[in-house]
Scaffold this active site. Sequence first.
Site, PDB file in Angstrom:
ATOM      1  N   ASP A  18       0.871  -1.075   0.022  1.00 35.39           N
ATOM      2  CA  ASP A  18       0.055  -0.138   0.085  1.00 35.39           C
ATOM      3  C   ASP A  18       1.019   1.144  -0.094  1.00 35.39           C
ATOM      4  O   ASP A  18       2.027   1.248   0.521  1.00 35.39           O
ATOM      5  CB  ASP A  18      -0.842   0.036   1.342  1.00 35.39           C
ATOM      6  CG  ASP A  18      -1.913   1.026   1.141  1.00 35.39           C
ATOM      7  OD1 ASP A  18      -2.165   1.666   0.053  1.00 35.39           O
ATOM      8  OD2 ASP A  18      -3.085   1.221   1.963  1.00 35.39           O
ATOM      9  N   ASP A  40      -8.096  -6.847   1.976  1.00 36.53           N
ATOM     10  CA  ASP A  40      -7.102  -6.872   2.895  1.00 36.53           C
ATOM     11  C   ASP A  40      -7.686  -6.457   4.246  1.00 36.53           C
ATOM     12  O   ASP A  40      -8.436  -5.642   4.109  1.00 36.53           O
ATOM     13  CB  ASP A  40      -6.081  -6.116   2.793  1.00 36.53           C
ATOM     14  CG  ASP A  40      -6.032  -4.700   2.982  1.00 36.53           C
ATOM     15  OD1 ASP A  40      -6.705  -3.972   2.199  1.00 36.53           O
ATOM     16  OD2 ASP A  40      -5.830  -4.130   3.866  1.00 36.53           O
ATOM     17  N   CYS A  97     -11.993 -26.922  12.713  1.00 32.60           N
ATOM     18  CA  CYS A  97     -11.050 -26.333  11.905  1.00 32.60           C
ATOM     19  C   CYS A  97      -9.671 -27.195  11.986  1.00 32.60           C
ATOM     20  O   CYS A  97      -9.667 -28.067  12.746  1.00 32.60           O
ATOM     21  CB  CYS A  97     -10.577 -25.035  12.578  1.00 32.60           C
ATOM     22  SG  CYS A  97      -9.207 -24.140  12.032  1.00 32.60           S
ATOM     23  N   CYS A 155      -6.457 -26.263  11.697  1.00 27.19           N
ATOM     24  CA  CYS A 155      -5.162 -25.240  11.731  1.00 27.19           C
ATOM     25  C   CYS A 155      -4.345 -25.853  12.805  1.00 27.19           C
ATOM     26  O   CYS A 155      -4.862 -26.709  13.748  1.00 27.19           O
ATOM     27  CB  CYS A 155      -5.681 -23.863  12.039  1.00 27.19           C
ATOM     28  SG  CYS A 155      -6.010 -23.478  13.702  1.00 27.19           S
ATOM     29  N   CYS A 170      -6.001 -25.318  16.576  1.00 31.97           N
ATOM     30  CA  CYS A 170      -6.924 -26.158  16.685  1.00 31.97           C
ATOM     31  C   CYS A 170      -6.941 -27.824  16.778  1.00 31.97           C
ATOM     32  O   CYS A 170      -7.531 -28.408  17.690  1.00 31.97           O
ATOM     33  CB  CYS A 170      -8.319 -25.897  15.733  1.00 31.97           C
ATOM     34  SG  CYS A 170      -9.173 -24.319  15.810  1.00 31.97           S
ATOM     35  N   HIS A 174      -4.821 -19.381  13.989  1.00 34.88           N
ATOM     36  CA  HIS A 174      -6.220 -19.827  13.813  1.00 34.88           C
ATOM     37  C   HIS A 174      -7.096 -18.743  12.802  1.00 34.88           C
ATOM     38  O   HIS A 174      -7.845 -19.112  11.913  1.00 34.88           O
ATOM     39  CB  HIS A 174      -7.191 -20.121  14.954  1.00 34.88           C
ATOM     40  CG  HIS A 174      -8.595 -20.093  14.871  1.00 34.88           C
ATOM     41  ND1 HIS A 174      -8.865 -21.384  14.380  1.00 34.88           N
ATOM     42  CD2 HIS A 174      -9.501 -19.365  14.823  1.00 34.88           C
ATOM     43  CE1 HIS A 174     -10.321 -21.415  14.331  1.00 34.88           C
ATOM     44  NE2 HIS A 174     -10.759 -20.032  14.471  1.00 34.88           N
TER      45      HIS A 174
END
Lengths: 381, 381
Positions: free
Chosen positions: B94, B267, B305, B307, B310, B336
């Site tokens: 940006d 974003d 989940c 991940c 988790c 997560h």
Amino acid sequence: MKKGRFSFQLLKHGGEGRLGRITTPHGQFSTPAFMPVGSQGSVKALAPVDLQEVGTEVLLCNAYHLYLRPGTEVVREVGGLHRFMGWEGPILTDSGGFQIVSMSALREIEAEGVRFRSHIDGSLHFLTPAKVVEIQEELGSDIMMVLDNCPPYPASPDEVTAAVRLTTEWARQSQQAKGDGGQALFGIVQGGVYPELREQSAHELLEIGFDGYAIGGLSLGEEKEITFEIAEQVLDLLPANAPRYLMGMGTPEDILTGVRIGVDMFDCVLPTRGARTGLLFTSAGTINIKHACYSADAAPPDPACGCYTCCNFSRAYLRHLFLSRELLAYRLNAVHNLFYYHSLVRGIRQAIAEDTIDQFTRKFFSQREDITGVEGGDTVC
Amino acid sequence: MKKGRFSFQLLKHGGEGRLGRITTPHGQFSTPAFMPVGSQGSVKALAPVDLQEVGTEVLLCNAYHLYLRPGTEVVREVGGLHRFMGWEGPILTDSGGFQIVSMSALREIEAEGVRFRSHIDGSLHFLTPAKVVEIQEELGSDIMMVLDNCPPYPASPDEVTAAVRLTTEWARQSQQAKGDGGQALFGIVQGGVYPELREQSAHELLEIGFDGYAIGGLSLGEEKEITFEIAEQVLDLLPANAPRYLMGMGTPEDILTGVRIGVDMFDCVLPTRGARTGLLFTSAGTINIKHACYSADAAPPDPACGCYTCCNFSRAYLRHLFLSRELLAYRLNAVHNLFYYHSLVRGIRQAIAEDTIDQFTRKFFSQREDITGVEGGDTVC
């Protein structure tokens, strides 16, 4: 990796430094061993996957911290400390005897135990030696430490005499309270800087009999020479067939010195605390990553190091992260520092195995002097 | 993964939502895409290895932040932004137009650029549109953003008219300043909440011609209905064969809504900021891990989940880490949350491919309502 009831196998001794292997209900680890500190159930900024990667085989948690928060009950309900923190390897829990003295307000040491206010919420607690064993059994750690009485430094012979008396009595009660779960219980030798009191403490603990023996109450402010004189004296009193643990020390130099006089186990916050203050341990000495000399330095912290941090990031980036207060700074620094500590200890073990500890020691110090030979300190740059 | 000059391949459009693939000098990514925010060259609390694991394909850094600290020069000397931060995939930078307005003291917008004091050390700076392109070229990002003029909300039609005029003029200068390094340059449509000014801004940017078009100046305080009305209006004005990026948004709901009206890129700091305030995004809604109801909860944050967090940790442990201010809390939460965001966007892409975005949307909201149907909020427990 073999799991089982606690046992210590002495693989090599007689020269400078000992080699051993400790078996626990959660696997084995080699000694000499360095234990990263995860007082509250987390080695600061690191996940279990990082600990595996940096070479951690055993870590230390603190029963006092976990008893106060989240509470023993919570840890038990979630399946015990290993499950709670996602670490499947061996865990030693410190009793918190030292923390109660150093962190709590309104602590009163009584014959039966210690009364104190929580450093977190001011709540009142009374812990007996038996209760502290019970807490550690509920946490399910592999090696438990007795509740000891560690007077601050300096303390008079009378104060230390009283502390040794209480430490012995509490150690006896701890041993009696211990169940038969395969966990180990270590005694802690106190006695301050007084050789005769150290001797008394060691003898009394040996009479009770423990799975291992720790040396507590050192590195509290006394001269480092005295620290190692006392440590060496105590080590000479301990049986060869039990592990010896020098509590709360130390620098890379301390560890090398400690191993050479016969210590098997170490713990210290230095690698993870240094990570949070910008100190990185390297083969060339300790560097302060905040220093302007690293602002555009494309080299890794230690070009000789194979850790994730050194393989992927420059001093310039680590400095930037630190100055920008990015959370990643603390983790990348901790990964490097612990990798360094574990590599050092592995190197020491190899040197003992090969009877080259003298050469190892000379090389260790010469590498540091080469670069740290600047006036006024041991920090490079 | 294929690398090359910037290009956008539109794979599917015409219904609700578009599918595309963007090629950059550092590889490709699929759209719709969610970009984690790493303003200072680090996605807060995460290392590149985590970003790979949670499914990040492209991330966002901020030229304004990196220009001020560590400085463009430093990044260039260390080998460019990708090397500096250890991320080999695509990076969008940006320009900092928004940050200069929102973070800096003493900012003066002049015809030639913007004068401001650093929010870090108070130093004075003057940035022109051409200089901002030069900074991004030196950083070596894959997608650069023009310096735009984003008035705060609310702003009068006159103020917004002036801002659009400057944004167009700066966009022209940015395009002229751009070299031929294979990097992309995106224009940013401004115009506040005024449809005719949005139209003017879009037309003027299209006339100049950019590799992609962003919608800026939304979600600054206006009603969410207005946000999406304006976004939809602008999207209708943009060509199908260029990527569209809705800047700085948003919640999981925002992303689903945005994709359905034709947005390709998003974003937002929400997943990483939420990680630091204890908010976890789950298929059942957002949970606040600080809540006492999780104190002994052995379940992972989201049982659905996959991940790292988790798969290895309980809500009880995450709550404990958070309340104990352990640094690991922020990382496990961020792992997560970003895994959740990327899984959501992958699910959306699949639904578009299979023409099931309506069913996907119904399921998305019904899962949340099932559990979050408690009075007074959208936070579970």
